[in-house]
Motif scaffolding. Sequence first.
Motif, PDB file in Angstrom:
ATOM      1  N   VAL A  26       0.814  -1.224   0.000  1.00 50.89           N
ATOM      2  CA  VAL A  26       0.000   0.000   0.000  1.00 50.89           C
ATOM      3  C   VAL A  26       0.849   1.276   0.000  1.00 50.89           C
ATOM      4  O   VAL A  26       0.651   2.144  -0.857  1.00 50.89           O
ATOM      5  N   PRO A  27       1.798   1.455   0.922  1.00 55.77           N
ATOM      6  CA  PRO A  27       2.635   2.653   0.866  1.00 55.77           C
ATOM      7  C   PRO A  27       3.460   2.750  -0.423  1.00 55.77           C
ATOM      8  O   PRO A  27       3.722   3.851  -0.910  1.00 55.77           O
ATOM      9  N   PHE A  28       3.872   1.600  -0.946  1.00 54.70           N
ATOM     10  CA  PHE A  28       4.608   1.593  -2.204  1.00 54.70           C
ATOM     11  C   PHE A  28       3.743   2.132  -3.336  1.00 54.70           C
ATOM     12  O   PHE A  28       4.180   2.970  -4.142  1.00 54.70           O
ATOM     13  N   ALA A  29       2.500   1.676  -3.397  1.00 56.78           N
ATOM     14  CA  ALA A  29       1.582   2.166  -4.428  1.00 56.78           C
ATOM     15  C   ALA A  29       1.306   3.656  -4.240  1.00 56.78           C
ATOM     16  O   ALA A  29       1.243   4.419  -5.218  1.00 56.78           O
ATOM     17  N   ILE A 156       7.047  -1.547   9.556  1.00 54.61           N
ATOM     18  CA  ILE A 156       8.323  -2.004   8.990  1.00 54.61           C
ATOM     19  C   ILE A 156       8.216  -2.164   7.479  1.00 54.61           C
ATOM     20  O   ILE A 156       9.089  -1.717   6.720  1.00 54.61           O
ATOM     21  N   GLY A 157       7.134  -2.796   7.040  1.00 50.79           N
ATOM     22  CA  GLY A 157       6.939  -2.971   5.606  1.00 50.79           C
ATOM     23  C   GLY A 157       6.779  -1.647   4.880  1.00 50.79           C
ATOM     24  O   GLY A 157       7.306  -1.459   3.779  1.00 50.79           O
ATOM     25  N   GLY A 158       6.061  -0.695   5.492  1.00 50.29           N
ATOM     26  CA  GLY A 158       5.803   0.587   4.840  1.00 50.29           C
ATOM     27  C   GLY A 158       7.021   1.485   4.735  1.00 50.29           C
ATOM     28  O   GLY A 158       7.148   2.278   3.789  1.00 50.29           O
ATOM     29  N   ILE A 159       7.940   1.392   5.701  1.00 47.74           N
ATOM     30  CA  ILE A 159       9.139   2.228   5.680  1.00 47.74           C
ATOM     31  C   ILE A 159      10.059   1.864   4.517  1.00 47.74           C
ATOM     32  O   ILE A 159      10.762   2.718   3.969  1.00 47.74           O
ATOM     33  N   ILE A 160      10.041   0.598   4.125  1.00 44.03           N
ATOM     34  CA  ILE A 160      10.971   0.142   3.069  1.00 44.03           C
ATOM     35  C   ILE A 160      10.778   0.885   1.749  1.00 44.03           C
ATOM     36  O   ILE A 160      11.729   1.466   1.219  1.00 44.03           O
ATOM     37  N   PRO A 161       9.564   0.927   1.158  1.00 37.12           N
ATOM     38  CA  PRO A 161       9.419   1.662  -0.115  1.00 37.12           C
ATOM     39  C   PRO A 161       9.542   3.170   0.044  1.00 37.12           C
ATOM     40  O   PRO A 161       9.826   3.881  -0.925  1.00 37.12           O
ATOM     41  N   LEU A 162       9.334   3.666   1.261  1.00 40.61           N
ATOM     42  CA  LEU A 162       9.397   5.112   1.492  1.00 40.61           C
ATOM     43  C   LEU A 162      10.817   5.604   1.743  1.00 40.61           C
ATOM     44  O   LEU A 162      11.111   6.791   1.554  1.00 40.61           O
ATOM     45  N   SER A 163      11.707   4.715   2.166  1.00 40.59           N
ATOM     46  CA  SER A 163      13.045   5.122   2.601  1.00 40.59           C
ATOM     47  C   SER A 163      13.855   5.897   1.560  1.00 40.59           C
ATOM     48  O   SER A 163      14.547   6.868   1.925  1.00 40.59           O
ATOM     49  N   TYR A 176      12.728   5.349  -8.637  1.00 42.64           N
ATOM     50  CA  TYR A 176      13.536   4.277  -9.224  1.00 42.64           C
ATOM     51  C   TYR A 176      14.189   3.425  -8.127  1.00 42.64           C
ATOM     52  O   TYR A 176      14.181   2.196  -8.184  1.00 42.64           O
ATOM     53  N   TYR A 177      14.760   4.120  -7.132  1.00 39.64           N
ATOM     54  CA  TYR A 177      15.394   3.403  -6.020  1.00 39.64           C
ATOM     55  C   TYR A 177      14.346   2.644  -5.200  1.00 39.64           C
ATOM     56  O   TYR A 177      14.572   1.518  -4.747  1.00 39.64           O
ATOM     57  N   SER A 178      13.181   3.291  -5.017  1.00 43.97           N
ATOM     58  CA  SER A 178      12.108   2.668  -4.254  1.00 43.97           C
ATOM     59  C   SER A 178      11.642   1.384  -4.943  1.00 43.97           C
ATOM     60  O   SER A 178      11.416   0.356  -4.275  1.00 43.97           O
ATOM     61  N   GLY A 212       2.550  -6.479  -6.039  1.00 41.69           N
ATOM     62  CA  GLY A 212       3.103  -5.191  -5.632  1.00 41.69           C
ATOM     63  C   GLY A 212       3.426  -4.301  -6.821  1.00 41.69           C
ATOM     64  O   GLY A 212       3.149  -3.099  -6.813  1.00 41.69           O
ATOM     65  N   ALA A 213       4.007  -4.896  -7.857  1.00 39.80           N
ATOM     66  CA  ALA A 213       4.363  -4.137  -9.054  1.00 39.80           C
ATOM     67  C   ALA A 213       3.125  -3.597  -9.761  1.00 39.80           C
ATOM     68  O   ALA A 213       3.090  -2.436 -10.208  1.00 39.80           O
ATOM     69  N   LEU A 214       2.092  -4.415  -9.880  1.00 38.07           N
ATOM     70  CA  LEU A 214       0.854  -3.982 -10.537  1.00 38.07           C
ATOM     71  C   LEU A 214       0.175  -2.854  -9.767  1.00 38.07           C
ATOM     72  O   LEU A 214      -0.321  -1.886 -10.363  1.00 38.07           O
ATOM     73  N   ALA A 215       0.159  -2.955  -8.440  1.00 36.38           N
ATOM     74  CA  ALA A 215      -0.466  -1.914  -7.623  1.00 36.38           C
ATOM     75  C   ALA A 215       0.265  -0.587  -7.791  1.00 36.38           C
ATOM     76  O   ALA A 215      -0.361   0.472  -7.951  1.00 36.38           O
ATOM     77  N   ALA A 216       1.598  -0.632  -7.753  1.00 32.20           N
ATOM     78  CA  ALA A 216       2.387   0.592  -7.909  1.00 32.20           C
ATOM     79  C   ALA A 216       2.236   1.178  -9.318  1.00 32.20           C
ATOM     80  O   ALA A 216       2.088   2.397  -9.490  1.00 32.20           O
ATOM     81  N   ALA A 217       2.262   0.311 -10.336  1.00 34.03           N
ATOM     82  CA  ALA A 217       2.130   0.780 -11.722  1.00 34.03           C
ATOM     83  C   ALA A 217       0.765   1.412 -11.958  1.00 34.03           C
ATOM     84  O   ALA A 217       0.656   2.455 -12.629  1.00 34.03           O
ATOM     85  N   ALA A 218      -0.273   0.816 -11.404  1.00 33.81           N
ATOM     86  CA  ALA A 218      -1.620   1.373 -11.566  1.00 33.81           C
ATOM     87  C   ALA A 218      -1.737   2.739 -10.910  1.00 33.81           C
ATOM     88  O   ALA A 218      -2.324   3.673 -11.475  1.00 33.81           O
ATOM     89  N   ALA A 219      -1.180   2.871  -9.692  1.00 30.54           N
ATOM     90  CA  ALA A 219      -1.232   4.147  -8.989  1.00 30.54           C
ATOM     91  C   ALA A 219      -0.448   5.221  -9.736  1.00 30.54           C
ATOM     92  O   ALA A 219      -0.901   6.372  -9.869  1.00 30.54           O
ATOM     93  N   PHE A 220       0.728   4.864 -10.243  1.00 33.73           N
ATOM     94  CA  PHE A 220       1.557   5.818 -10.986  1.00 33.73           C
ATOM     95  C   PHE A 220       0.857   6.256 -12.270  1.00 33.73           C
ATOM     96  O   PHE A 220       0.811   7.452 -12.596  1.00 33.73           O
TER      97      PHE A 220
END
Length: 228
Positions: A26-29, A156-163, A176-178, A212-220
């Motif tokens: 979710v935070p990644f998306a 913990i899971g949410g901090i990873i894509p946000l870092s 890109y790094y995320s 995870g990839a599909l959720a992020a791609a859809a949001a972007f």
Amino acid sequence: MHHEHHLRSSDTIRDIVIGMSDGLTVPFALAAGLSGAVAKSGIVVTAGIAEIVAGSIAMGLGGFLAGRTEADHYNSELKREYDEIERVPEEEKKEVKEVFADFGLSPALQNQIADEMAKDKDKWVDFMMRYELGLEKPEANRATQSALTIGISYVIGGIIPLSPYFFVANSQQALYYSCAVTMVCLFVFGYFKSKVTGQPAVAGALKVLLIGALAAAAAFAMAKLING
């Protein structure tokens, strides 16, 4: 010597999986979607932290309520079983016999077991809870433990894509790094989740990665479409 290997997936592992899977996805998306709409990473960080706090509380509360519901249901059925062995003991004995009939025991042995079991009400009720209703007694403080485990795992899971957004000022560059960090973590998480649950590890890892990839791609893509 023969050693049997059985899956022993605890409730704690289940809670970690629930929290981490949503925390990574979710935070990644959200971060990906915002990166398609704003240029500054600071905005993504602010929104991302707000979402992680709100998401962890909501997920933790959901785990707490689920745990309380499970405990309340168990206690309600326990009370009902004690009441039934007092009011209609012969009917309850009949239900015991039916359980052992399914195991192929003879009627004489079924009667003997039912009569012996009826001598101890606590063990009798425990048997009915397990084998008639399929209910196990919940652990003490299970609801609170579940809430904390799910909530912390989500954070913990949410901090990873946000870092990466903490260190890279441009949001699209940080994305890109995320993506790189989160894709690796999703794959590793999916791999170990599948191993724990007895599923094909690589296939499970790829499935989690794809979601995870599909959720992020859809949001972007949606953010880009809205902002033209």
